[in-house]
Write a protein that holds these residues in place. Structure first.
Motif, mmCIF file in Angstrom:
data_model
loop_
_atom_site.group_PDB
_atom_site.id
_atom_site.type_symbol
_atom_site.label_atom_id
_atom_site.label_comp_id
_atom_site.label_asym_id
_atom_site.label_seq_id
_atom_site.Cartn_x
_atom_site.Cartn_y
_atom_site.Cartn_z
ATOM 1 N N GLY A 114 31.329 22.731 -2.875
ATOM 2 C CA GLY A 114 31.945 21.681 -2.026
ATOM 3 C C GLY A 114 31.339 20.507 -2.042
ATOM 4 N N ASP A 115 31.672 19.581 -0.781
ATOM 5 C CA ASP A 115 31.051 18.226 -0.393
ATOM 6 C C ASP A 115 29.618 18.422 0.050
ATOM 7 N N PHE A 116 28.689 17.621 -0.832
ATOM 8 C CA PHE A 116 27.305 17.634 -0.164
ATOM 9 C C PHE A 116 26.789 16.271 -0.089
ATOM 10 N N LEU A 117 26.464 15.857 1.129
ATOM 11 C CA LEU A 117 25.680 14.583 1.336
ATOM 12 C C LEU A 117 24.523 14.621 1.975
ATOM 13 N N LEU A 118 23.547 14.012 1.238
ATOM 14 C CA LEU A 118 22.248 14.198 1.930
ATOM 15 C C LEU A 118 21.763 12.561 2.358
ATOM 16 N N VAL A 119 21.773 12.613 3.733
ATOM 17 C CA VAL A 119 21.466 11.210 4.364
ATOM 18 C C VAL A 119 19.779 11.300 4.551
ATOM 19 N N THR A 120 19.156 10.381 4.177
ATOM 20 C CA THR A 120 17.844 10.347 4.502
ATOM 21 C C THR A 120 17.223 9.180 5.224
ATOM 22 N N GLN A 121 16.382 9.419 6.475
ATOM 23 C CA GLN A 121 15.793 8.202 6.860
ATOM 24 C C GLN A 121 14.390 7.837 6.143
ATOM 25 N N ASN A 122 14.133 8.523 5.196
ATOM 26 C CA ASN A 122 13.083 8.344 4.395
ATOM 27 C C ASN A 122 13.147 6.966 3.449
ATOM 28 N N VAL A 123 12.192 6.331 3.144
ATOM 29 C CA VAL A 123 12.137 5.326 2.289
ATOM 30 C C VAL A 123 11.374 5.586 0.762
ATOM 31 N N ASP A 124 11.049 6.894 0.895
ATOM 32 C CA ASP A 124 10.347 7.279 -0.433
ATOM 33 C C ASP A 124 11.704 7.770 -1.587
ATOM 34 N N ASP A 125 11.165 7.867 -2.684
ATOM 35 C CA ASP A 125 12.108 8.425 -3.631
ATOM 36 C C ASP A 125 12.143 9.902 -4.252
ATOM 37 N N LEU A 126 11.595 10.638 -3.163
ATOM 38 C CA LEU A 126 11.121 12.044 -3.604
ATOM 39 C C LEU A 126 12.553 12.961 -3.564
ATOM 40 N N HIS A 127 13.398 12.441 -2.864
ATOM 41 C CA HIS A 127 14.831 13.279 -3.279
ATOM 42 C C HIS A 127 15.165 13.025 -4.429
ATOM 43 N N GLU A 128 15.253 12.037 -4.825
ATOM 44 C CA GLU A 128 15.689 11.654 -6.444
ATOM 45 C C GLU A 128 14.906 12.078 -7.296
ATOM 46 N N ARG A 129 13.695 12.105 -7.032
ATOM 47 C CA ARG A 129 12.839 12.755 -8.181
ATOM 48 C C ARG A 129 13.084 14.145 -8.298
ATOM 49 N N GLN B 242 0.806 -1.179 -0.056
ATOM 50 C CA GLN B 242 -0.048 0.088 -0.041
ATOM 51 C C GLN B 242 0.856 1.205 -0.031
ATOM 52 N N ARG B 243 1.858 1.164 0.925
ATOM 53 C CA ARG B 243 2.991 2.283 0.899
ATOM 54 C C ARG B 243 3.490 2.765 -0.702
ATOM 55 N N ARG B 244 3.820 1.505 -1.132
ATOM 56 C CA ARG B 244 4.305 1.466 -2.463
ATOM 57 C C ARG B 244 3.641 2.083 -3.695
ATOM 58 N N ARG B 245 2.265 1.624 -3.465
ATOM 59 C CA ARG B 245 1.328 2.043 -4.259
ATOM 60 C C ARG B 245 0.932 3.695 -4.009
ATOM 61 N N GLN B 246 0.962 4.191 -3.091
ATOM 62 C CA GLN B 246 0.677 5.331 -2.562
ATOM 63 C C GLN B 246 1.763 6.421 -3.261
ATOM 64 N N LEU B 247 3.069 5.668 -3.013
ATOM 65 C CA LEU B 247 4.296 6.524 -3.343
ATOM 66 C C LEU B 247 4.075 6.782 -4.848
ATOM 67 N N LEU B 248 3.749 5.687 -5.674
ATOM 68 C CA LEU B 248 3.677 5.663 -6.987
ATOM 69 C C LEU B 248 2.341 6.389 -7.549
ATOM 70 N N CYS B 249 1.479 6.766 -6.836
ATOM 71 C CA CYS B 249 0.306 7.319 -7.306
ATOM 72 C C CYS B 249 0.555 8.763 -7.889
ATOM 73 N N ASP B 250 -0.472 9.379 -8.672
ATOM 74 C CA ASP B 250 -0.062 10.476 -9.396
ATOM 75 C C ASP B 250 -0.112 11.833 -8.486
#
Ligand code: APR
Length: 233
Positions: A84-99, A56-64
């Motif tokens: 400079g150097d930039f590192l983003l560490v996320t506890q989130n399991v969604d892909d919104l940072h990548e998107r 359900q969480r995956r479907r929700q993430l992929l919905c429009d």
């Protein structure tokens, strides 16, 4: 100007994208006790329920309706323009940072759009439902041996060596949208050096707020955008 920046994000940054945070006022995650759906014992006790929960969480993430917001975008734009150097560490399991275009992202608690083999621990990109009848991509005769690639309570967070090293070396640490209740992420601020400037951007105070040099309260789409705009200017 700062040279090495580490940003930590939590569920608060994705809240305005339509994804619920973990610790809502009812103490439940989408109606479930967190241990029930986020622990190896929970999966052992009731795999069908746990598979279904993440389906359900995956479907929700992929919905429009769900997409990155201004806060994700501000981080991605900052990273693009920062020398400079930039590192983003996320506890989130969604892909919104990548998107939104972020490049150097580590998902310390795993990813919803990946599945892991229970026998070999090999990880696969995954956008479909998982369950007892799911065929294994490498061995189609094998079924029901894939689990969500999510770090559950009691399991070791991912990429910790890289994260610890970056925390020790950074001169700016920014924590965004996390309640600072789950370790090791809650302890990251204390792993930075004395000379590091530490900033917390969150809707409300957290148990770690006192440790930060600077805190800004408000919705992520507002405080994150404002903070990073100022940082580049
Ligand atoms: N903008 C900014 N902050 C917000 C917003 C918003 N729109 N909405 C909520 N917040 C804040 C809340 O005030 C809270 O302090 O974000 C924080 C979210 O906290 P949690 O729900 O506890 O999420 P997080 O800290 O990411 O949880 C850590 O716990 O269950 C595990 O593995 C799971 O990664 C998760 C970890």
């Amino acid at each position: 100007m700062y040279k090495k920046i580490v940003v930590l994000t939590g569920a608060g940054i994705s809240q305005e994208s339509g994804l619920k945070t973990f610790r809502g006022s009812d103490g439940l995650w989408e109606g479930h006790r967190i241990e029930e759906v986020a622990s190896p014992v929970g999966f052992e006790n009731d795999p069908l329920m746990v598979w279904d929960f993440y389906n359900q969480r995956r479907r929700q993430l992929l919905c429009d309706e769900v997409d990155y917001n201004n806060a994700h975008k501000s981080l991605a734009e900052f990273e693009k323009n920062f020398c400079g150097d930039f590192l983003l560490v996320t506890q989130n399991v969604d892909d919104l940072h990548e998107r939104s275009g972020s490049q150097n992202v580590l998902h310390m608690h795993g990813e919803l759009l990946k599945a892991r083999c229970l026998d070999t621990s090999r990880v696969y990109d995954w956008t479909e439902d998982l369950g007892e009848k799911t065929s294994h991509p490498d061995f189609p005769e094998k079924v029901g041996r894939l689990r969500p690639h999510i770090v559950w309570f009691g399991e070791m967070p991912l990429h910790m060596d890289k994260i610890s090293q970056a925390l020790k070396q950074c001169d700016l640490f920014i924590s965004i949208g996390t309640s600072a209740q789950v370790y090791p992420a809650a302890g990251f601020v204390s792993m930075t050096s004395r000379s590091c400037h530490r900033v917390e951007l969150n809707l409300e105070d957290t148990p770690s707020s006192m440790i930060f040099d600077e805190t800004h309260r408000g919705l992520a789409t507002e405080v994150v955008s404002n903070y990073f705009k100022d940082l580049l200017s």
